[in-house]
Design an enzyme around this catalytic site. Structure first.
Site, PDB file in Angstrom:
ATOM      1  N   ASP A 120       1.009  -1.143  -0.166  1.00 58.38           N
ATOM      2  CA  ASP A 120      -0.312  -0.375  -0.285  1.00 58.38           C
ATOM      3  C   ASP A 120       0.654   1.267   0.026  1.00 58.38           C
ATOM      4  OD1 ASP A 120      -3.112  -0.772  -0.683  1.00 58.38           O
ATOM      5  OD2 ASP A 120      -2.808  -0.631   1.735  1.00 58.38           O
ATOM      6  N   TYR A 229      -8.342   4.034  -4.805  1.00 59.29           N
ATOM      7  CA  TYR A 229      -8.774   3.788  -2.899  1.00 59.29           C
ATOM      8  C   TYR A 229      -8.940   5.001  -2.576  1.00 59.29           C
ATOM      9  CZ  TYR A 229      -7.346   2.677   1.703  1.00 59.29           C
ATOM     10  OH  TYR A 229      -6.974   2.699   3.178  1.00 59.29           O
TER      11      TYR A 229
END
Length: 231
Positions: A120, A229
């Site tokens: 991430d 996201y």
């Protein structure tokens, strides 16, 4: 001069003990102004619980000269300056001796991408530099630390925007970001990934890196051209 930036850099430095990234005064945060003419950095050896915004030191990036501040800047100032001069995408830098990231540094090992927490934030393994030579250590040591970081990224074809951290061999981690707060955020994630990675390797000594497809999915959904996201 740069009063808001001083306040931001102070807040970022105070976040280091709050996130358990430093012991005593073993760490520093800096940031650059919008013109990239000035850097604000923590003073050398000052305890966090007595530090104020007025203690922050302003350094001219081109010359390395202190232009404002009554205290000496961090001893790591030349390392910070080398990175700012080379990489326009870096706006804030953190150096710590956080426990688990430093374990990887002392072992001289890259931190592989083993899971989605890592992916991430970091698009691949976090590199560890080579050992510094005797000449580098006995010469302009802090400046040469910055140069060996740059060498590591350039020789490996890595992007400091995609991998905003490095492990300096036998020393400790540096992390960076678009500003001081972002750099601290990345330093916190680096320490957590180093902690998880240590146990992952103990449980599975031959553990391969995560699937490239999963690395791509998690990194690019947050940072890619078509990121989706978040809000």
């Amino acid at each position: 001069m740069l009063e808001q930036l001083k306040a931001d850099v102070l807040a970022a430095n105070l976040a280091l003990p709050a996130h358990h990234l430093v012991t005593f005064t073993w760490g520093n945060v800096s940031a650059v102004d919008e013109t990239r003419q000035w850097m604000v950095i923590k003073p050398s050896g000052v305890e966090y619980d007595v530090m104020t915004a007025d203690d922050m030191v302003v350094v001219e990036i081109a010359s390395g000269k202190v232009v404002e501040g009554s205290k000496k800047p961090s001893s790591d100032t030349p390392t910070h300056l080398a990175l700012y001069r080379r990489y326009a995408e870096i706006g804030g830098i953190v150096h710590t001796h956080s426990r688990h990231a430093t374990i990887w540094s002392q072992a001289g090992l890259d931190l592989p991408a083993w899971g989605t927490t890592h992916a991430d934030y970091f698009y691949g393994a976090i590199p560890c530099t080579r050992q510094m030579t005797a000449e580098e250590i006995n010469g302009e040591y802090e400046y040469q630390t910055g140069e060996v970081i740059i060498e590591t990224f350039e020789e490996r074809g890595r992007s400091p925007a995609q991998i905003p951290a490095v492990l300096v061999h036998s020393h400790g981690p540096f992390a960076w970001g678009k500003n001081a707060a972002d750099a601290v955020h990345n330093a916190v994630v680096l320490e957590e990934c180093a902690y998880m990675g240590l146990f992952s390797r103990q449980l599975a000594p031959q553990l391969p890196a995560m699937q490239n497809e999963l690395l791509d999915k998690h990194y690019l959904r947050k940072h890619g051209a078509n990121a989706y996201y978040g809000q």
